[in-house]
Design an enzyme around this catalytic site. Structure first.
Site, PDB file in Angstrom:
ATOM      1  N   GLN A  83      -3.570  -2.873   3.940  1.00  0.00           N
ATOM      2  CA  GLN A  83      -3.430  -4.423   3.293  1.00  0.00           C
ATOM      3  C   GLN A  83      -1.935  -5.635   4.382  1.00  0.00           C
ATOM      4  OE1 GLN A  83      -2.508  -4.744  -0.886  1.00  0.00           O
ATOM      5  NE2 GLN A  83      -4.917  -3.706  -1.549  1.00  0.00           N
ATOM      6  N   TYR A 114      -4.869   8.430   2.496  1.00  0.00           N
ATOM      7  CA  TYR A 114      -5.316   6.965   2.468  1.00  0.00           C
ATOM      8  C   TYR A 114      -5.253   6.274   3.782  1.00  0.00           C
ATOM      9  CZ  TYR A 114      -2.707   8.071  -2.671  1.00  0.00           C
ATOM     10  OH  TYR A 114      -2.482   8.504  -3.507  1.00  0.00           O
ATOM     11  N   TRP A 145       0.413   7.829 -11.462  1.00  0.00           N
ATOM     12  CA  TRP A 145       0.033   6.627 -10.513  1.00  0.00           C
ATOM     13  C   TRP A 145      -0.607   5.576 -11.233  1.00  0.00           C
ATOM     14  CZ3 TRP A 145      -5.625   5.539  -9.909  1.00  0.00           C
ATOM     15  CH2 TRP A 145      -6.369   6.024 -10.522  1.00  0.00           C
ATOM     16  N   LYS A 151      -0.953 -10.697 -15.064  1.00  0.00           N
ATOM     17  CA  LYS A 151      -0.997 -11.955 -13.936  1.00  0.00           C
ATOM     18  C   LYS A 151      -2.771 -12.450 -14.047  1.00  0.00           C
ATOM     19  CE  LYS A 151      -0.248  -9.286 -10.310  1.00  0.00           C
ATOM     20  NZ  LYS A 151      -0.542  -8.992  -9.115  1.00  0.00           N
TER      21      LYS A 151
END
Length: 332
Positions: A27, A54, A204, A215
Site C-alpha cells: 500500500q 507479506y 494482531w 471511522k
C-alpha cells in the site's frame, strides 16, 4: 512506551508493536514505510513484526531497508514462515526444507544475521509436528533466531508444540492470534493454556482492521483512503466487520471513550493490553501520525466499570467461539 516480558523468556517487547502486513511493499512506498518505522522508534516502539509472505516477500525487504542504520540490539525483529513464497510445492508449509530455506531468505531481506522471534504462521497439518519443531530448534541452535513462536494455533496444538520444544530444549514463548474487543476467541481455551505454559500473546488486528477507531458508520460510505476502499486486499480483510449491527455498537462506544478522556482507538488498544497474557498489540500504519497516535495506548489502565460498560454494549456482536481460530487444514 511500556514494555513487557515475552512469555517466560527474559526478552522485553514494547506494548505497542509495529506490523507491516498490508502496508510495506504493497500500500505504501519505501519512503513512507521508513517514515512510519522511524515514527515508531521515536514513540519508543522497539518491536517490529513481519512475515516472509507479506507482499510476496517485499514487506521484509521494506522493513530491512527502513531499519538500516538502527542499532540492531535496540530492536526486536519478528517474522514468520508458512504461507507461499514461490510457485513450488515446497515453497510453503512447515517442512524442514521450507523452514531452513525460508529463514535464510528472511534474514537476507531483513539485512540481519538473526531474528529475535521466528514464528510458525499457521499449523501445518501436512507435516509431522516433530519435523517442524526439530527444524525450528535447529534454527535457534544455528543462531538465526533467539526464540520461537506460533500464530493462530489451537490450544491443543500449542500444548503439543510446547511439549516438543521443551524436549528439544528451545523456548516456545509466544502465540500470535487475532484479538480485539469484538474478536475474543482466545479467551476460553488458548489464554488459559498459554498462561499455564509460560507463553504470551502478541496480538494482531487489535483495532479490528480500523473498525474500532470509529471511522466507519452504519449506512454510510467508507471514508476515502480507508482500508475498506483499498483494492489491494485491504477491502477484503475488513469486510467481515462492516455490518450495520457491528458498526452501530461500535459507535455507541464513542461517548464512553470521550468520557474516559481518550479517542476510541486508544481505548480499544488499551482494552487489549488489560489482558495480562498479552505482551504486545501489533498495529499497522500507512502514515507516521497513525503510529504516534497508537503509541498513546501504552500504559493506559481502564477502570473495571469502563471494561464492564464495553462488554455490555458489545455483547451481542462479540465472537467468542474458540472453534473460529484461524486455522487452515490444507496449505494455500
Amino acid at each position: 512506551m511500556e514494555y513487557r516480558k515475552l512469555g517466560r523468556s527474559g526478552m522485553y517487547v514494547s506494548e505497542i508493536a509495529y506490523g507491516n502486513w498490508m502496508t510495506h511493499g504493497s500500500q505504501i512506498e519505501q519512503d513512507t514505510a521508513a517514515a512510519c518505522v522511524h515514527a515508531a522508534l521515536d514513540a519508543g516502539i522497539t518491536t517490529f513484526d513481519t512475515a516472509d509472505a507479506y507482499a510476496d516477500t517485499r514487506a521484509e525487504s521494506a522493513l530491512g531497508g527502513a531499519l538500516k542504520g538502527v542499532r540492531r540490539e535496540s530492536v526486536e525483529i519478528l517474522t514468520k514462515v508458512y504461507f507461499p513464497t514461490g510457485e513450488g510445492r515446497n515453497d510453503r508449509g512447515l517442512s524442514r526444507k521450507h523452514i531452513r530455506e525460508s529463514i535464510n531468505g528472511s534474514l537476507r531481506r531483513l539485512k540481519t544475521d538473526y531474528v529475535d522471534l521466528y514464528q510458525a504462521h499457521r499449523f501445518d497439518y501436512e507435516t509431522p509436528l516433530e519435523e517442524t519443531m526439530q527444524a525450528f530448534a535447529d534454527v535457534v541452535r544455528d543462531g538465526k533466531a533467539h526464540y520461537i513462536g506460533v500464530s493462530e494455533w489451537t490450544a491443543e496444538e500449542i500444548r503439543s508444540g510446547a511439549a516438543l520444544a521443551k524436549e528439544l530444549n528451545v523456548q516456545l514463548v509466544s502465540n500470535q492470534p487475532q484479538y480485539n474487543m469484538l474478536w475474543r476467541v482466545i479467551d476460553e481455551e488458548i489464554v488459559p493454556a498459554c498462561e499455564e505454559l509460560g507463553i504470551s500473546q502478541i496480538v494482531w488486528s487489535p483495532l479490528a482492521q480500523g473498525v474500532l477507531t470509529g471511522k466507519y458508520s452504519p449506512g454510510k460510505e467508507a471514508p476515502a483512503g480507508s482500508r475498506a476502499t483499498d483494492q489491494k486486499g485491504g477491502k477484503d480483510t475488513v469486510a467481515r466487520w462492516l455490518k450495520d449491527e457491528v458498526l452501530t455498537k461500535v459507535q455507541q462506544l464513542q461517548p464512553i471513550a470521550a468520557d474516559a478522556g481518550m479517542p476510541l482507538g486508544t481505548m480499544a488498544l488499551a482494552w487489549v493490553l488489560q489482558n495480562p497474557n498479552v505482551s504486545a498489540a501489533i498495529v499497522g500504519a500507512s502514515r507516521p501520525e497513525q503510529i504516534t497516535a497508537n503509541a498513546e495506548a501504552a500504559g493506559r489502565k481502564l477502570e473495571d466499570a469502563l471494561m464492564k460498560q464495553i462488554d455490555e454494549i458489545l455483547d451481542p456482536v462479540i465472537e467468542r467461539d474458540p472453534a473460529k481460530t484461524d486455522t487452515f487444514h490444507a496449505r494455500p
